[in-house]
Design an enzyme around this catalytic site. Structure first.
Site, mmCIF file in Angstrom:
data_model
loop_
_atom_site.group_PDB
_atom_site.id
_atom_site.type_symbol
_atom_site.label_atom_id
_atom_site.label_comp_id
_atom_site.label_asym_id
_atom_site.label_seq_id
_atom_site.Cartn_x
_atom_site.Cartn_y
_atom_site.Cartn_z
ATOM 1 N N ASP A 1 -54.735 -55.747 -18.434
ATOM 2 C CA ASP A 1 -54.211 -57.099 -18.325
ATOM 3 C C ASP A 1 -52.690 -56.996 -18.416
ATOM 4 O O ASP A 1 -52.135 -55.953 -18.789
ATOM 5 C CB ASP A 1 -54.791 -58.000 -19.436
ATOM 6 C CG ASP A 1 -54.713 -59.463 -19.055
ATOM 7 O OD1 ASP A 1 -55.509 -60.253 -19.569
ATOM 8 O OD2 ASP A 1 -53.864 -59.801 -18.213
HETATM 9 C C1 GLC Z 1 -52.864 -63.005 -17.705
HETATM 10 C C2 GLC Z 1 -54.346 -63.153 -17.967
HETATM 11 C C3 GLC Z 1 -55.221 -62.589 -16.886
HETATM 12 C C4 GLC Z 1 -54.509 -62.740 -15.557
HETATM 13 C C5 GLC Z 1 -53.310 -61.821 -15.601
HETATM 14 C C6 GLC Z 1 -52.493 -61.877 -14.310
HETATM 15 O O1 GLC Z 1 -52.176 -62.730 -18.874
HETATM 16 O O2 GLC Z 1 -54.827 -62.682 -19.220
HETATM 17 O O3 GLC Z 1 -56.464 -63.300 -16.925
HETATM 18 O O4 GLC Z 1 -55.377 -62.384 -14.490
HETATM 19 O O5 GLC Z 1 -52.462 -62.095 -16.698
HETATM 20 O O6 GLC Z 1 -51.894 -63.133 -14.187
#
Ligand code: GLC
Length: 731
Positions: A267
């Site tokens: 993430d």
């Molecule tokens: C965010 C979220 C994730 C998302 C990623 C990209 O922090 O936790 O669900 O897909 O970053 O935006």
């Protein structure tokens, strides 16, 4: 090895270590546009050079056919081997045509509808240049304080698994390379993110491996079995080790047990966060732990870019670790056809025709009609025509009904509830804000009361702002804001029929208002066409059929509250024990205000004749469950018939009931249908204390009904692996 793989192997062999590491880095799209002086300065400060941008393998958060094509062209020129970029984006429940939030889609209990929603999202995203969507989010959630509950399909492992598969099927289809209307899916957040302590965002997750396997891993596994091509690691710890550095999770479970050969991506920032998690002394150690655990792509930070090369040269990690990650990334690009066609589905002309087209919006409206849940109705719904209506509240004339993850959705282009009513010209419709979402004042209240006085019926359109749920939006209190409760009290004092239309991203504590209102329609964030869907439901053009995929607590003090709980050694008897020494509160009942699986209709359904019959299926004995469902009301309606099973006694404690099957049926007034379900021994398996997954002989009970509380019951037995009937009457 086929020719394509052979060519990929050759390409991998030609890459320098720096170039390989570049493929493992995902940068935000702002690094790829012509950077102004300030942005270029920021980039340098982060230690991101032009060469790194040229080497990077994927982009986060860009879309638009023309923009993507320009970005890809620049990148291909910069990259020595002309390796195409992967374009990834958060398309969770729609790209520009926004569908109801996943928690709402879960309440439709219609996986086909979820699949169609993802197909539409993929079609719009792909033509806009997106290759991979960061969806589905399949985290199991039993705590409505957590803001990301809106992205989930709720509290049940089985229902979440059915939807996980449907979403993946919708996004990916069955020919990802040639079907340019599809995108690769990235299931998230692996694993257990929905169990953060206190419902507090990014907080610790603590649970046994047995519970993790029994309840929380099920839906990710379902997505992987559906062929999901990527998986995203969660921010949280899993048994004391952050998911992003967790060998057990990313290698033992995901690769060795489940055989996943797709791409793992962290993430955003989760690799670098191993430092504040206090499992890495610095970014270099964070890089080492993440690559050793098996994270292929680092999203959003640069630990890999800044440290992996040195770690290899210092023999702290094997280059083969990097090769396996880069191989999976190149294979994904190849499976998407990017080497032959780096632009893939991006098409400016088609984009104008496809994105936000009427057909997509019609599908979004149908989805919204099926995802809303009628929680209370004293009989004033559906609305009688030619009334004077007052639509009062912060959502009376507000297009911000798309939800927190609606990215390219446009609230300003979204029809409001008042506009929907006025466009139909059936009612004389007055409208007034009455209150802000978080703050109100006497002037707004007075204006609203004045408006409402002239009406026959009041619709209070209330709820949470989109940014009160979603990521980084946990709430320690889950009531409606006080200013809105005050508005409802003042509207109630007018002694007119009062309907609540609730826009929200989580189960709320409705106890303070539920007795004061005549009807309550839970509409969640219903998406681009939600207002008209709500109009159709309130007027009876569509009959509500949604059923809760998550329990509504009576108060926050009950949380976590979920239907598939354990009985405990001192259960509160269903007749509401007066005994003191049983599992209960002094100041609140144990049961939910509205239970899992609950939802009203404008008609009624009667269940009868629950019976079991032994049947042989594929050589093994199974039990066929039959139940009769009759529409005992005056209008046609859809009913979600739910089948639960209880294991009366296991090797470990077993839930008082578990959803094992469901069917959504349509019935005309007076019509009855006999439904059949099949119980197989495999449905009775569970994780034992030694983590073996198997069933035990013993007594069971099958329960069938229209929600998780009001059900018919019949017992049966599993004996020496065979299902045996006990000829009792259905209770
Ligand atoms: C965010 C979220 C994730 C998302 C990623 C990209 O922090 O936790 O669900 O897909 O970053 O935006």
């Amino acid at each position: 090895m086929n020719l394509e793989e052979h060519r990929l192997r050759e390409l991998l062999a030609q890459l320098s270590l720096k170039e390989k590491i570049g493929q493992m880095t995902q940068l935000h799209s702002h690094f790829y546009q012509d950077l102004n002086e300030k942005a270029a300065g920021q980039m340098m400060k982060m230690g991101v050079t032009d060469e790194m941008v040229g080497n990077s393998g994927s982009v986060l958060g860009a879309s638009g056919a023309g923009r993507i094509k320009k970005m890809l062209k620049n990148q291909l020129e910069k990259n020595r081997h002309h390796i195409p970029l992967l374009i990834m984006a958060d398309v969770i429940h729609g790209y520009k045509t926004i569908f109801p939030i996943p928690l709402a889609l879960g309440c439709s209990w219609d996986p086909t509808l979820a699949k169609r929603a993802s197909e539409v999202a993929a079609r719009e995203a792909s033509v806009s240049g997106v290759h991979v969507v960061f969806a589905p989010m399949v985290d199991l959630v039993r705590d409505p304080r957590w803001g990301r509950v809106m992205e989930s399909t709720g509290e049940d492992p089985y229902l979440n698994s059915v939807f996980a598969q449907a979403f993946v099927d919708g996004f990916q289809g069955d020919d990802l390379k040639n079907d340019l209307n599809r995108t690769a899916a990235c299931v998230k957040h692996f694993a257990g993110y929905g169990a953060v302590e206190g419902g507090r965002e990014y907080n610790t997750v603590n649970m046994s491996e047995r519970q993790m396997r029994q309840d929380y891993l099920v839906s990710y596994k379902s997505a992987i079995e559906a062929g999901c091509r990527l998986i995203m690691t969660a921010y949280n710890t899993v048994d004391g080790i952050p998911a992003t550095a967790n060998h057990w999770l990313l290698r033992k479970v995901l690769r060795d047990e489940w055989g996943f050969d797709g791409v793992t991506i962290s993430d955003s920032g989760a690799v670098r966060e191993l430092v504040p998690h206090s499992v890495a002394a610095d970014e270099k150690e964070a890089a080492m732990k993440a690559i050793e655990a098996g994270v292929d792509i680092e999203m959003g930070t640069f630990c890999y870019m800044h440290h992996l090369e040195r770690l290899v040269n210092e023999h702290k990690i094997l280059e083969s670790r990097i090769d396996e990650a880069v191989w999976r990334i190149l294979k994904l690009k190849n499976d998407l056809g990017l080497f032959e066609n780096p632009f893939r589905g991006a098409d400016e002309e088609k984009e104008k025709r496809v994105v936000y087209c009427r057909d997509h919006r019609d599908q979004a409206q149908k989805a919204a009609e099926q995802s809303c849940v009628l929680l209370k109705n004293s009989g004033i719904l559906p609305l009688k025509q030619n009334q004077k209506l007052a639509i009062i509240g912060p959502f009376a004339d507000n297009g911000a009904i798309l939800g927190a993850w609606s990215w390219r959705g446009d609230p300003n282009a979204t029809e409001t509830l008042t506009a929907a009513f006025r466009s139909e010209k059936i009612f004389k419709t007055y409208s007034s804000r009455g209150s802000g979402i978080l703050e109100g004042n006497r002037e707004l209240l007075n204006e609203a009361i004045k408006t409402a006085r002239g009406a026959n019926l009041i619709i209070a359109a209330v709820g949470e702002a989109s940014n009160m749920s979603g990521e980084a939006s946990s709430r320690a209190h889950i009531d409606l804001p006080e200013c809105q409760l005050e508005l409802i009290r003042e509207l109630k004092a007018l002694r007119k029929p009062l309907v609540i239309v609730l826009f929200n991203g989580r189960p709320l504590d409705l106890t303070p208002l539920i007795d004061d209102v005549d009807a309550l329609l839970e509409v969640w964030y219903p998406g681009s066409e939600g207002a008209h869907a709500v109009f159709n439901l309130l007027t009876g053009r569509a009959n509500p059929s949604g059923k809760l995929s998550m329990s509504f607590p009576r108060t926050i003090g009950q949380i976590p509250i979920y239907y598939n709980c354990y009985n405990t050694g001192r259960p509160l008897a269903e007749n509401g024990d007066k005994k003191k020494y049983v599992s209960k509160y002094l100041d609140c009942p144990n049961d939910a205000l509205f239970p899992f699986g609950f939802g009203l209709s404008y008609t009624t359904f009667e269940y009868s004749g629950l019976s079991l019959a032994a049947v042989r299926i594929a050589g093994s004995m199974s039990v066929q469950v039959t139940v009769c469902v009759r529409n005992s009301g005056k209008v046609a309606g859809s009913e979600v018939v739910q089948l639960y099973i209880r294991d009366i006694s296991g090797e470990v404690v077993r839930p008082v009931k578990e959803l094992k099957a469901f069917k959504k049926i349509d019935l005309l007034p007076g019509e009855r249908k006999y439904l059949h379900f099949t119980i197989q021994e495999s449905m009775l398996r569970y994780y034992h204390s030694d983590l073996t997954f198997k069933s035990d002989d013993g007594k069971f009970e099958v329960m069938v009904g229209g929600d998780s509380v009001r059900t018919l019951h019949v017992p049966f037995v599993l004996s020496r692996g065979r299902l045996v009937l006990i000829h009792d009457e259905a209770k």
